[in-house]
Scaffold this motif. Structure first.
Motif, PDB file in Angstrom:
ATOM      1  N   ASP A 121       0.842  -1.190   0.000  1.00 54.44           N
ATOM      2  CA  ASP A 121       0.000   0.000   0.000  1.00 54.44           C
ATOM      3  C   ASP A 121       0.880   1.245   0.000  1.00 54.44           C
ATOM      4  OD1 ASP A 121      -2.380  -1.465   0.120  1.00 54.44           O
ATOM      5  OD2 ASP A 121      -2.146  -1.701   2.299  1.00 54.44           O
ATOM      6  N   LYS A 122       0.476   2.221  -0.796  1.00 52.40           N
ATOM      7  CA  LYS A 122       1.175   3.498  -0.836  1.00 52.40           C
ATOM      8  C   LYS A 122       0.787   4.338   0.378  1.00 52.40           C
ATOM      9  CE  LYS A 122       1.763   3.876  -5.856  1.00 52.40           C
ATOM     10  NZ  LYS A 122       1.495   4.715  -7.051  1.00 52.40           N
ATOM     11  N   PRO A 123       1.557   5.389   0.647  1.00 52.68           N
ATOM     12  CA  PRO A 123       1.204   6.242   1.807  1.00 52.68           C
ATOM     13  C   PRO A 123      -0.203   6.804   1.734  1.00 52.68           C
ATOM     14  CG  PRO A 123       3.418   6.739   1.056  1.00 52.68           C
ATOM     15  CD  PRO A 123       2.846   5.783   0.057  1.00 52.68           C
ATOM     16  N   ASN A 124      -0.718   6.986   0.507  1.00 51.59           N
ATOM     17  CA  ASN A 124      -2.074   7.522   0.390  1.00 51.59           C
ATOM     18  C   ASN A 124      -3.131   6.436   0.493  1.00 51.59           C
ATOM     19  OD1 ASN A 124      -1.694   6.179  -1.977  1.00 51.59           O
ATOM     20  ND2 ASN A 124      -2.016   7.955  -3.324  1.00 51.59           N
ATOM     21  N   GLU A 155      -3.369   3.697  -1.433  1.00 55.37           N
ATOM     22  CA  GLU A 155      -3.650   3.001  -2.700  1.00 55.37           C
ATOM     23  C   GLU A 155      -3.035   1.604  -2.677  1.00 55.37           C
ATOM     24  OE1 GLU A 155      -2.749   3.436  -7.497  1.00 55.37           O
ATOM     25  OE2 GLU A 155      -2.129   5.018  -6.082  1.00 55.37           O
TER      26      GLU A 155
END
Length: 718
Positions: A108-111, A113
């Motif tokens: 997972d990305k920091p945002n 996603e």
């Protein structure tokens, strides 16, 4: 059996992908390999005739295995530090290589996603690629090529028909009577053979009436198998053309048939997409998912097999699990031989046969890939029993004819001789031989003969000598060692029969030559010739031409004077002109100038003719000597010898040279065959093939050629 020599090539193929478009939009279904690399192959570094010695030990160990006793018996040993341990080899499970990819987990990305590993190919999102690689109907069954430097995407898109079917239905025939319909052996009306449209596809069994009608129940409107390449810039055009014509078009056409007959592409795509969606939810690694897809989906396995084979320049054989099953064989044809050695700028092909004997040349000397020369012979590239077993396992309509062709054809007999000896149709034999050659089971060579000369090939792969020595010893245990035999061939070219201890050994020694040619170790040394015109012949033709020119000028002068006198008498006898012309009338300035010019021209021509005649009288008459090559007469010293390069395209003077030479031969056979044999004296036709092409005995043909030796400039070459 010798290891088959294969050229070092690189197709440039780095991945194959399947993309579809349904009513819900485009979908990127599958690609292989899961993590393709754009790095250039190591084989690209070899040029000309150079060899990479760093890989020889590895290749030897792969083929010999853990048993090195044979190599040691042959006087060779391998360094222990290069030995590949069994633990380092990839393990197989259910005939599928277990994929172990690095960084194939979800994250997972920091945002927030969610990043799915299989939704990215190279530096692109698959959502972007699926939109670009599903072109409109305008590209239906046409070449679609797109470049995203350095990658090139090539495909052959297949769209559904506007009537909602994947293939056009045949118009129904008139209904037969019940009596005719109930007759045994009556064929179903809807049965259609796939081979009518694509010869490369064969069915395991005949289609039945229960097959699909072609309706698309899943809503798929188009699909295409996309091939992703990264070839060298200077080879890109050629590589793309070859793989498109021989692989991409045929694969997509086969998938179209499978989709039309059994809704195959949509069913397999739907299954793979559902597996990917489930793995996405469960956050499964990409390696695990790809292994599962390759096990369950026959279409995914077929894409993998096509990639692995085509990227290695091998033949891809796949089967689509339709009903009936659909078999398909694909390959990018590779050269069977080299006409000349590669230069330092060309790709190296060590081990490939080097010869100028091209079997794909028609009767007029033009290269034609569909025409197989009937004067060539068939040389199998593997053990006959092994090839026959493979053909029997295929179990097609051509299996029995191919096996019979293999049984009849020998490397010592031309196709024409085989057909005449066994009373079989020559054209059918050539078609079967071409099939074996195309599918890399045989090559066409000039028939082997004990009187021919064979030399070590300048393109042989000396890295394989230790391994080849082991195979040579097993095939011919009583023969000299392979290095010693090759050294003997290299010493001085001579007829091969001189190497055999006796006449009874010649068949075995010809088998040894076949083994060596198959492995690219030796090639035939052939003889080529041009017509050599000596000064004596040139002087004789020049003397004849000058004599004819003088006689022609004399006849022309007589006829011109006679015609002028008759013209004057006609003018004087004409009453009209006599009455209208006044002889006493003065001439105009233009008429006086013209008459003076004509008189000067006539005087000049007469003077030149007289000088030419005087010079001709002084010329010594030509004398035909027994050996024109040693005629050192004074009047011949300023005339250099002349070479006729191509007897097919000669000038008038060259044709006179050939005719004058023909008159010099005293033996009836030599004089009769001169006009027939001159077409072979162009430096391109080997003299060894004349006996076969003219249907003459070999000894008789060479006897005639020896009578011409003084008038031929010959050389030996492969």
């Amino acid at each position: 059996m010798a290891s088959i020599a294969t050229p070092i090539r690189c197709s440039g193929l780095i991945a194959v992908a399947l993309i579809i478009r349904s009513r819900d939009g485009p979908r990127f279904v599958f690609h292989y390999p899961p993590r393709p690399s754009t790095e250039a192959s190591q084989e690209e570094r070899l040029y000309g005739t150079e060899l990479d010695e760093s890989e020889v030990e590895e290749s030897l160990l792969e083929e010999v295995g853990s048993d090195e006793s044979d190599l040691e018996d042959g006087g060779y040993s391998l360094p222990r530090h290069n030995k590949v341990e069994k633990e380092d080899k990839p393990k197989l499970k259910n005939h599928v290589v277990e994929l172990d990819l690095e960084g194939d987990d979800h994250y997972d990305k920091p945002n927030g996603e969610h990043v799915v590993p299989w939704e990215h190919l190279f530096e692109f999102d698959t959502t972007d690629l699926e939109s670009i690689l599903t072109p409109s109907r305008a590209y239906h069954k046409k070449k679609f090529e797109m470049s995203l430097d350095p990658l090139i995407f090539v495909t052959y898109p297949i769209h559904i028909r506007e009537d909602g079917l994947w293939k056009k239905k045949k118009p129904k025939k008139a209904k037969k009577s019940k009596t005719e319909a109930s007759e045994p052996g009556a064929a179903p009306a809807e049965t259609k053979s796939i081979e009518e449209e694509m010869k490369d596809v064969s069915l395991g069994e005949k289609p039945s009436n229960a097959s699909e009608d072609g309706d698309d129940h899943g809503g798929m409107t188009m699909f295409n198998a996309v091939f992703i390449l990264n070839p060298r810039k200077d080879q890109a055009k050629e590589k793309i053309k070859d793989i498109y014509e021989h692989v991409i078009k045929k694969l997509n056409k086969a998938l179209k048939h499978a989709q039309a007959s059994a809704n195959y592409v949509w069913k397999e795509s739907e299954m793979m997409l559902s597996m990917k969606e489930k793995a996405r939810e469960e956050r499964r690694p990409m390696s695990w998912l790809w292994n599962e897809i390759l096990i369950k989906s026959t279409l995914a396995a077929a894409i993998r097999d096509v990639y692995l084979a085509i990227s290695s320049d091998k033949i891809a054989t796949v089967r689509f699990a339709t009903k009936p099953p659909l078999d398909l064989s694909l390959q990018v044809p590779i050269p069977n031989f080299l006409m000349s050695l590669p230069t330092s700028a060309d790709k190296a092909m060590p081990g490939l046969l080097v010869t100028t004997a091209n079997p794909l040349v028609d009767e007029e000397g033009n290269e034609d890939p569909t025409h197989l020369n009937k004067h060539f012979a068939l040389l199998l590239l593997n053990d006959e029993s092994k090839i026959v077993a493979e053909i029997q396992a295929d179990d097609t309509d051509l299996s029995e004819p191919l096996i019979e062709c293999i049984r009849l054809c020998k490397p010592t007999l031309s196709f024409l001789q085989v057909a005449q000896t066994n009373a079989v149709d020559l054209n059918s034999l050539l078609v079967l031989a071409q099939h074996l050659i195309y599918w890399r089971r045989a090559i066409a060579i000039p028939p082997l003969h004990a009187r021919e000369m064979y030399i070590v090939s300048p393109n042989c792969d000396s890295r394989k000598l230790p391994l080849a020595s082991v195979a040579w010893k097993k095939a011919f245990p009583l023969a000299p060692s392979l290095p010693g035999f090759l050294a003997a061939l290299s010493a001085a070219p001579r007829p091969f029969k001189n190497f055999a201890p006796s006449k009874d050994h010649r068949p075995t020694y010809l088998d040894m030559v076949a083994w060596l040619i198959r492995g690219g170790w030796v090639t035939q040394l052939r003889t080529f010739a041009w017509i050599l015109v000596w000064p004596e012949i040139i002087y004789e033709v020049q003397y004849q031409l000058k004599s004819e020119a003088i006689e022609k000028s004399k006849k022309g002068a007589k006829s011109q004077s006679g015609s002028s006198e008759s013209t004057e008498s006609t003018d004087e006898s004409s009453p009209e002109k006599h009455s209208s012309t006044d002889p006493s009338a003065p001439l105009t300035t233009e008429q006086v100038a013209e008459n003076a010019r004509l008189e000067r021209l006539a005087d000049k021509l007469a003077k030149e003719a007289a000088e030419t005649a005087a010079d001709f009288v002084k010329m010594p008459k030509p004398v035909a000597t027994e050996h024109p090559s040693i005629n050192n007469a004074e009047h011949l010293k300023h005339i250099p010898p002349y070479i006729i390069k191509d007897p097919h395209k000669v000038s008038h003077e060259e044709s006179l040279y050939i005719a004058a030479l023909g008159k010099r031969f005293t033996e009836p056979r030599s004089k009769e065959c001169w006009t027939k044999f001159t077409k072979y004296f162009n430096g391109c036709e080997a003299l060894e093939m004349i006996a076969l092409q003219e249907n003459r005995k070999r000894k008789e043909t060479w006897g005639i050629l020896l009578s011409y030796h003084e008038h031929l400039l010959s050389c030996k070459h492969w």
